[in-house]
Design a protein around this motif. Structure first.
Motif, PDB file in Angstrom:
ATOM      1  N   TYR A  70      -9.438 -34.044   2.023  1.00  0.00           N
ATOM      2  CA  TYR A  70     -10.290 -34.964   1.285  1.00  0.00           C
ATOM      3  C   TYR A  70     -11.252 -34.207   0.399  1.00  0.00           C
ATOM      4  N   PHE A  71     -11.828 -33.121   0.937  1.00  0.00           N
ATOM      5  CA  PHE A  71     -12.780 -32.309   0.174  1.00  0.00           C
ATOM      6  C   PHE A  71     -12.151 -31.810  -1.116  1.00  0.00           C
ATOM      7  N   PHE A  72     -10.895 -31.306  -1.030  1.00  0.00           N
ATOM      8  CA  PHE A  72     -10.281 -30.756  -2.238  1.00  0.00           C
ATOM      9  C   PHE A  72      -9.925 -31.857  -3.236  1.00  0.00           C
ATOM     10  N   VAL A  73      -9.418 -33.000  -2.722  1.00  0.00           N
ATOM     11  CA  VAL A  73      -9.130 -34.123  -3.623  1.00  0.00           C
ATOM     12  C   VAL A  73     -10.390 -34.545  -4.363  1.00  0.00           C
ATOM     13  N   PHE A  74     -11.508 -34.587  -3.592  1.00  0.00           N
ATOM     14  CA  PHE A  74     -12.778 -35.022  -4.141  1.00  0.00           C
ATOM     15  C   PHE A  74     -13.278 -34.060  -5.221  1.00  0.00           C
ATOM     16  N   ILE A  75     -13.235 -32.748  -4.938  1.00  0.00           N
ATOM     17  CA  ILE A  75     -13.721 -31.777  -5.920  1.00  0.00           C
ATOM     18  C   ILE A  75     -12.883 -31.855  -7.201  1.00  0.00           C
ATOM     19  N   GLY A  76     -11.539 -32.006  -7.038  1.00  0.00           N
ATOM     20  CA  GLY A  76     -10.672 -32.128  -8.203  1.00  0.00           C
ATOM     21  C   GLY A  76     -11.046 -33.328  -9.048  1.00  0.00           C
ATOM     22  N   ALA A  77     -11.275 -34.488  -8.367  1.00  0.00           N
ATOM     23  CA  ALA A  77     -11.632 -35.706  -9.099  1.00  0.00           C
ATOM     24  C   ALA A  77     -12.967 -35.546  -9.790  1.00  0.00           C
ATOM     25  N   LEU A  78     -13.914 -34.852  -9.134  1.00  0.00           N
ATOM     26  CA  LEU A  78     -15.252 -34.669  -9.714  1.00  0.00           C
ATOM     27  C   LEU A  78     -15.176 -33.863 -11.001  1.00  0.00           C
ATOM     28  N   ILE A  79     -14.379 -32.785 -10.995  1.00  0.00           N
ATOM     29  CA  ILE A  79     -14.281 -31.957 -12.194  1.00  0.00           C
ATOM     30  C   ILE A  79     -13.588 -32.725 -13.312  1.00  0.00           C
ATOM     31  N   LYS A  80     -12.507 -33.465 -12.947  1.00  0.00           N
ATOM     32  CA  LYS A  80     -11.818 -34.265 -13.950  1.00  0.00           C
ATOM     33  C   LYS A  80     -12.779 -35.289 -14.565  1.00  0.00           C
ATOM     34  N   ALA A  81     -13.610 -35.931 -13.695  1.00  0.00           N
ATOM     35  CA  ALA A  81     -14.544 -36.945 -14.169  1.00  0.00           C
ATOM     36  C   ALA A  81     -15.491 -36.370 -15.205  1.00  0.00           C
ATOM     37  N   ASN A  82     -15.930 -35.129 -14.956  1.00  0.00           N
ATOM     38  CA  ASN A  82     -16.914 -34.567 -15.867  1.00  0.00           C
ATOM     39  C   ASN A  82     -16.333 -34.243 -17.224  1.00  0.00           C
ATOM     40  N   PHE A  83     -15.096 -33.733 -17.244  1.00  0.00           N
ATOM     41  CA  PHE A  83     -14.503 -33.462 -18.554  1.00  0.00           C
ATOM     42  C   PHE A  83     -14.225 -34.763 -19.290  1.00  0.00           C
ATOM     43  N   HIS A  84     -13.884 -35.813 -18.515  1.00  0.00           N
ATOM     44  CA  HIS A  84     -13.660 -37.133 -19.084  1.00  0.00           C
ATOM     45  C   HIS A  84     -14.926 -37.651 -19.769  1.00  0.00           C
ATOM     46  N   VAL A  85     -16.065 -37.581 -19.021  1.00  0.00           N
ATOM     47  CA  VAL A  85     -17.330 -38.046 -19.591  1.00  0.00           C
ATOM     48  C   VAL A  85     -17.727 -37.183 -20.786  1.00  0.00           C
ATOM     49  N   ALA A  86     -17.494 -35.868 -20.676  1.00  0.00           N
ATOM     50  CA  ALA A  86     -17.847 -34.967 -21.773  1.00  0.00           C
ATOM     51  C   ALA A  86     -17.089 -35.347 -23.035  1.00  0.00           C
TER      52      ALA A  86
ATOM     53  N   PRO C  31     -24.526 -46.838 -25.168  1.00  0.00           N
ATOM     54  CA  PRO C  31     -25.111 -48.065 -25.714  1.00  0.00           C
ATOM     55  C   PRO C  31     -25.849 -48.963 -24.724  1.00  0.00           C
ATOM     56  N   ASP C  32     -25.482 -48.992 -23.427  1.00  0.00           N
ATOM     57  CA  ASP C  32     -26.230 -49.888 -22.533  1.00  0.00           C
ATOM     58  C   ASP C  32     -26.484 -49.235 -21.191  1.00  0.00           C
ATOM     59  N   PHE C  33     -27.276 -49.929 -20.363  1.00  0.00           N
ATOM     60  CA  PHE C  33     -27.775 -49.342 -19.120  1.00  0.00           C
ATOM     61  C   PHE C  33     -26.673 -48.782 -18.227  1.00  0.00           C
ATOM     62  N   TYR C  34     -25.598 -49.576 -17.998  1.00  0.00           N
ATOM     63  CA  TYR C  34     -24.591 -49.151 -17.015  1.00  0.00           C
ATOM     64  C   TYR C  34     -23.811 -47.940 -17.484  1.00  0.00           C
ATOM     65  N   THR C  35     -23.485 -47.913 -18.791  1.00  0.00           N
ATOM     66  CA  THR C  35     -22.760 -46.737 -19.292  1.00  0.00           C
ATOM     67  C   THR C  35     -23.646 -45.497 -19.258  1.00  0.00           C
ATOM     68  N   ARG C  36     -24.952 -45.681 -19.497  1.00  0.00           N
ATOM     69  CA  ARG C  36     -25.883 -44.550 -19.375  1.00  0.00           C
ATOM     70  C   ARG C  36     -25.884 -44.009 -17.962  1.00  0.00           C
ATOM     71  N   LEU C  37     -25.899 -44.940 -17.008  1.00  0.00           N
ATOM     72  CA  LEU C  37     -25.900 -44.534 -15.608  1.00  0.00           C
ATOM     73  C   LEU C  37     -24.637 -43.737 -15.289  1.00  0.00           C
ATOM     74  N   GLN C  38     -23.497 -44.177 -15.828  1.00  0.00           N
ATOM     75  CA  GLN C  38     -22.226 -43.452 -15.611  1.00  0.00           C
ATOM     76  C   GLN C  38     -22.353 -42.010 -16.053  1.00  0.00           C
ATOM     77  N   ALA C  39     -22.733 -41.826 -17.344  1.00  0.00           N
ATOM     78  CA  ALA C  39     -22.803 -40.474 -17.886  1.00  0.00           C
ATOM     79  C   ALA C  39     -23.823 -39.656 -17.121  1.00  0.00           C
ATOM     80  N   GLY C  40     -25.007 -40.255 -16.890  1.00  0.00           N
ATOM     81  CA  GLY C  40     -26.081 -39.527 -16.236  1.00  0.00           C
ATOM     82  C   GLY C  40     -25.706 -39.041 -14.861  1.00  0.00           C
ATOM     83  N   THR C  41     -25.180 -39.949 -14.002  1.00  0.00           N
ATOM     84  CA  THR C  41     -24.896 -39.558 -12.625  1.00  0.00           C
ATOM     85  C   THR C  41     -23.864 -38.446 -12.545  1.00  0.00           C
ATOM     86  N   LYS C  42     -22.700 -38.684 -13.160  1.00  0.00           N
ATOM     87  CA  LYS C  42     -21.600 -37.723 -12.964  1.00  0.00           C
ATOM     88  C   LYS C  42     -21.972 -36.346 -13.474  1.00  0.00           C
ATOM     89  N   SER C  43     -22.402 -36.279 -14.740  1.00  0.00           N
ATOM     90  CA  SER C  43     -22.612 -34.956 -15.312  1.00  0.00           C
ATOM     91  C   SER C  43     -23.775 -34.242 -14.662  1.00  0.00           C
TER      92      SER C  43
END
Lengths: 168, 85, 117
Positions: A70-86, C31-43
């Motif tokens: 679970y730990f490794f699945v989680f870390i993988g998802a976390l890194i993927k999430a960050n590049f996605h948001v970036a 643009p809005d509160f929830y999307t800000r929360l998304q970006a803020g938390t994860k990164s």
């Protein structure tokens, strides 16, 4: 699940608290260790009823294996999430299509639900808004499907399969 | 104190500036709290990094307490928004 | 060995600083509160975790304490933003959406129930 004895819960709490104490003091001097054992026993006696629902059963070798997986699945998802948001934040047009979707979980214990909610929060584009009994409400950055079945498959299935093996 | 540390501190400061801009602009209370939460995470990370740069172990303890207090503060504000207190 | 750890530490610290910056930039741009929360938390969660891990690698005597702080951040950050999202929804902060808002009916139901009592 519900029939965990108090002794087992107490020992589990004691062990976890003592490990935290060791990490804080970072020494193995005899005075520190003895004080730590006593203090963590007192705190464990006061708090073991609320601290854990699983007790020592979680240390079975099979469950430890799944915890590591679970730990490794989680870390993988976390890194993927960050590049996605970036990628979304840095692209000039902000390609988002947000919405709140729902699905139903098979997990029963509260602690497992909390772990699942935290994992969903830290994985790509999804975010737990609320849990009502066993329904999860998820804010999703890029809504592609809206019916419960496919939402469940898309978001939660990978985590829940492992969590079911650990906590049920 | 080499160039690397100065560049890292500059990047973190820039992050802080963006969070502060969001804190000032609002538009609602919840937006401000998000910016504040993000700022407190930035401060925790910065304290630990400064502890390394200046070789002071005590900064680690300070940052741990700061993290706990920030967490409780945000939970309290969330509870207030919900109408609990 | 020590130089390897040092360079690994440099790598994690730079990665962490970059993600902290992206998190704050996301809060600024969305643009809005929830999307800000998304970006803020994860990164900001991964950014802080990675920066602290980098420091722990560069200064091996501090490693265990830094691990404690990493675990605390990994648990507390999602919980606090989850609480915030719920609190904000209760103050009638509607999410910006073109597709679906499944949570709306729940809050409506609760409101009706409270009024009946």
């Amino acid at each position: 699940m519900e029939n965990v004895s108090n002794i087992s819960k107490l020992f589990y709490t004691w062990i976890i608290l003592f490990i935290v104490w060791l990490a804080f003091t970072s020494t193995l001097a005899i005075e520190e260790v003895v004080t730590g054992l006593l203090v963590s026993l007192i705190v464990a006696l006061l708090s073991f009823r609320f601290f854990t629902g699983t007790g020592l059963g979680i240390f079975a070798p099979k469950k430890i294996f799944y915890l590591i997986q679970y730990f490794f699945v989680f870390i993988g998802a976390l890194i993927k999430a960050n590049f996605h948001v970036a990628k979304i934040v840095l692209s000039p047009k902000l390609p988002i299509n947000p919405g709140i979707v729902e699905f139903e979980t098979k997990l029963k214990s509260d602690f497992a639900k909390m772990v699942l909610a935290n994992s969903i929060t830290l994985t790509p584009g999804t975010f737990t808004v609320d849990i009502v009994e066993n329904r999860f409400y998820i804010h999703w950055l890029e809504v592609s499907v809206t019916d419960e079945e496919s939402v469940y498959k898309e978001i939660a299935e990978g985590f829940e399969k492992i969590l079911l093996k650990i906590y049920e | 104190m080499n160039v690397f540390f100065i560049i890292i501190m500059g990047i973190i400061m820039l992050a802080g500036v963006f969070a502060v801009i969001r804190f000032i602009k609002g538009p609602t209370t919840a937006d401000r709290v998000v910016a504040l939460d993000n700022l407190s995470t930035i401060v925790v990370a910065t304290l630990i990094f400064m502890g390394f740069v200046f070789q002071r172990f005590i900064y680690i303890d300070v940052s741990l307490i700061y993290a706990v207090l920030g967490f409780i503060g945000v939970l309290t504000i969330a509870r207030y928004l919900e109408g609990g207190i | 060995m020590e130089t390897v750890l040092l360079y690994l530490g440099y790598f994690f610290v730079s990665l962490g600083a970059a993600f902290l910056f992206l998190g704050a930039f996301g809060i600024f741009r969305m643009p809005d509160f929830y999307t800000r929360l998304q970006a803020g938390t994860k990164s900001s969660t991964l950014g802080a975790m990675s920066l602290i891990l980098g420091v722990g690698l560069m200064q091996p005597e501090w490693f265990f304490k830094t691990v404690i702080i990493i675990i605390f951040i990994a648990i507390s950050n999602p919980i606090s933003s989850h609480a915030l999202a719920r609190g904000a929804y209760k103050t009638h902060q509607k999410p910006l959406t073109d597709t679906i808002d499944a949570y709306e009916e729940v809050t409506e139901e609760n409101k009706n129930k409270n009024e009946e009592e």
